[in-house]
Design a protein around this motif. Structure first.
Motif, PDB file in Angstrom:
ATOM      1  N   PRO A 193      -6.182  40.937  40.189  1.00  0.00           N
ATOM      2  CA  PRO A 193      -6.638  41.283  38.835  1.00  0.00           C
ATOM      3  C   PRO A 193      -5.481  41.412  37.836  1.00  0.00           C
ATOM      4  O   PRO A 193      -5.606  40.974  36.694  1.00  0.00           O
ATOM      5  CB  PRO A 193      -7.350  42.625  39.030  1.00  0.00           C
TER       6      PRO A 193
ATOM      7  N   LYS B 208      -4.451  38.045  36.766  1.00  0.00           N
ATOM      8  CA  LYS B 208      -5.495  37.414  35.935  1.00  0.00           C
ATOM      9  C   LYS B 208      -5.471  37.965  34.514  1.00  0.00           C
ATOM     10  O   LYS B 208      -5.708  37.229  33.559  1.00  0.00           O
ATOM     11  CB  LYS B 208      -6.879  37.649  36.550  1.00  0.00           C
ATOM     12  N   ARG B 209      -5.180  39.274  34.395  1.00  0.00           N
ATOM     13  CA  ARG B 209      -5.158  39.884  33.058  1.00  0.00           C
ATOM     14  C   ARG B 209      -4.093  39.203  32.203  1.00  0.00           C
ATOM     15  O   ARG B 209      -4.326  38.904  31.028  1.00  0.00           O
ATOM     16  CB  ARG B 209      -4.872  41.386  33.155  1.00  0.00           C
TER      17      ARG B 209
ATOM     18  N   THR C 298      -4.973  35.183  31.722  1.00  0.00           N
ATOM     19  CA  THR C 298      -6.072  34.828  30.802  1.00  0.00           C
ATOM     20  C   THR C 298      -5.683  35.037  29.328  1.00  0.00           C
ATOM     21  O   THR C 298      -6.485  34.804  28.445  1.00  0.00           O
ATOM     22  CB  THR C 298      -7.365  35.610  31.124  1.00  0.00           C
ATOM     23  N   ARG C 299      -4.433  35.473  29.086  1.00  0.00           N
ATOM     24  CA  ARG C 299      -3.942  35.420  27.707  1.00  0.00           C
ATOM     25  C   ARG C 299      -3.499  33.996  27.386  1.00  0.00           C
ATOM     26  O   ARG C 299      -3.437  33.591  26.239  1.00  0.00           O
ATOM     27  CB  ARG C 299      -2.758  36.378  27.507  1.00  0.00           C
TER      28      ARG C 299
ATOM     29  N   ARG D 160     -10.643  32.464  29.894  1.00  0.00           N
ATOM     30  CA  ARG D 160     -11.290  33.107  31.047  1.00  0.00           C
ATOM     31  C   ARG D 160     -12.236  32.139  31.771  1.00  0.00           C
ATOM     32  O   ARG D 160     -12.354  32.153  32.986  1.00  0.00           O
ATOM     33  CB  ARG D 160     -12.077  34.320  30.523  1.00  0.00           C
TER      34      ARG D 160
END
Ligand SMILES: C[S@@+](CC[C@H](N)C(=O)[O-])C[C@H]1O[C@@H](n2cnc3c(N)ncnc32)[C@H](O)[C@@H]1O
Length: 252
Positions: free
Chosen positions: A69, A72-73, A76-77, A81
């Protein structure tokens, strides 16, 4: 327009994944494909072991890091997503292609099962393992696991689906049927070479670490629901359960 492009990207990557998945069956089973775990050029043992360990390590790092996670945070910038999972699948497939291509066999035979019935049984376990992997992906959500659901949602202007905790069918017997399927497929071979053993042992180690990381994330998302599940259902081996446990597991 971006929705259509994302969908095309998702479909192409899904087809690449299908190719690498089917190739994996031939690679591990030493059947039907030009380069397998036991075929191809092999140089000095030290070079083969080093290269193979590096390839397996790369696979483990890519899979573990990109699935977390926290990664991914940040990721996904940069990447939408809706195509995050597709991009993960693309990287995973790329690493697998590199592994198939650069893998050095280590052909020394450690054991060989020659009894026809035992050989047949091992082959049956091998194929059952792959069938278990495929079936379990559909039980949990095949199209979300490989990114297609997310790109379809984007095309339709819907948000990416949120994670849903599920325990259908085989997930009531073991918590990780996909990984169990891989373990069966990787270990069940009539001819165990040193190269195949290295592959099976390293992937087993990785699967155990992967389970630990995955369950930590699942507890973070689903909390007590997953903790309870972990108490009631075995990790990989479907041990018979006590009656009280069985009743608890049958509740929705
Ligand atoms: C490659 S799948 C492996 C699933 C499972 N470990 C197995 O072996 O069948 C990994 C993804 O499945 C999700 N997952 C694992 N168990 C789940 C469950 N019971 N319900 C919903 N998602 C699950 C994880 O969060 C992760 O995104």
């Amino acid at each position: 327009m971006m929705g259509v492009m994302s969908l095309l990207y998702g479909i192409v990557v899904y087809l690449i994944f299908l190719g690498t998945f089917l190739y994996a069956i031939g690679f591990v089973g030493d059947v039907a494909v030009p380069k397998t775990v036991d075929s191809g050029d092999h140089g000095p043992l030290s070079v083969a072991v080093t290269l193979d360990v590096l390839l397996l390590g790369l696979f483990a790092v890519q899979h573990s890091v990109m699935a977390r996670p926290a990664f991914k945070r940040v990721w996904t910038r940069l990447v939408s997503r809706s195509i995050e999972r597709t991009t993960y699948v693309l990287f995973a497939s790329g690493v697998l292609v590199l592994l198939y291509w650069q893998w050095r066999p280590i052909p020394q035979i450690l054991w060989q099962v020659e009894h026809p019935a035992a050989e047949l049984a091992l082959q049956a376990i091998f194929w059952a393992g792959w069938a278990l992997v495929l079936l379990s992906t559909f039980l949990i959500n095949h199209f979300e696991l490989f990114g297609l659901q997310q790109v379809f949602a984007r095309l339709l202007g819907l948000p990416s689906p949120l994670p849903v905790f599920k325990t259908p069918f085989l997930y009531k017997r073991v918590r990780h049927p996909i990984y169990l399927g891989f373990l069966l497929a990787f270990w069940a071979t009539p001819t165990m070479t040193l190269g195949h053993l290295l592959f099976a042992a390293a992937t087993t180690g990785y699967i155990l670490v992967g389970i630990w990381l995955e369950e930590r994330d699942l507890v973070a998302v689903f909390g007590d629901q997953y903790r309870q599940y972990r108490k009631q259902v075995s990790m990989l081996i479907p041990f018979p359960r006590k009656k009280a446990d069985l009743q608890a597991r049958m509740r929705p």
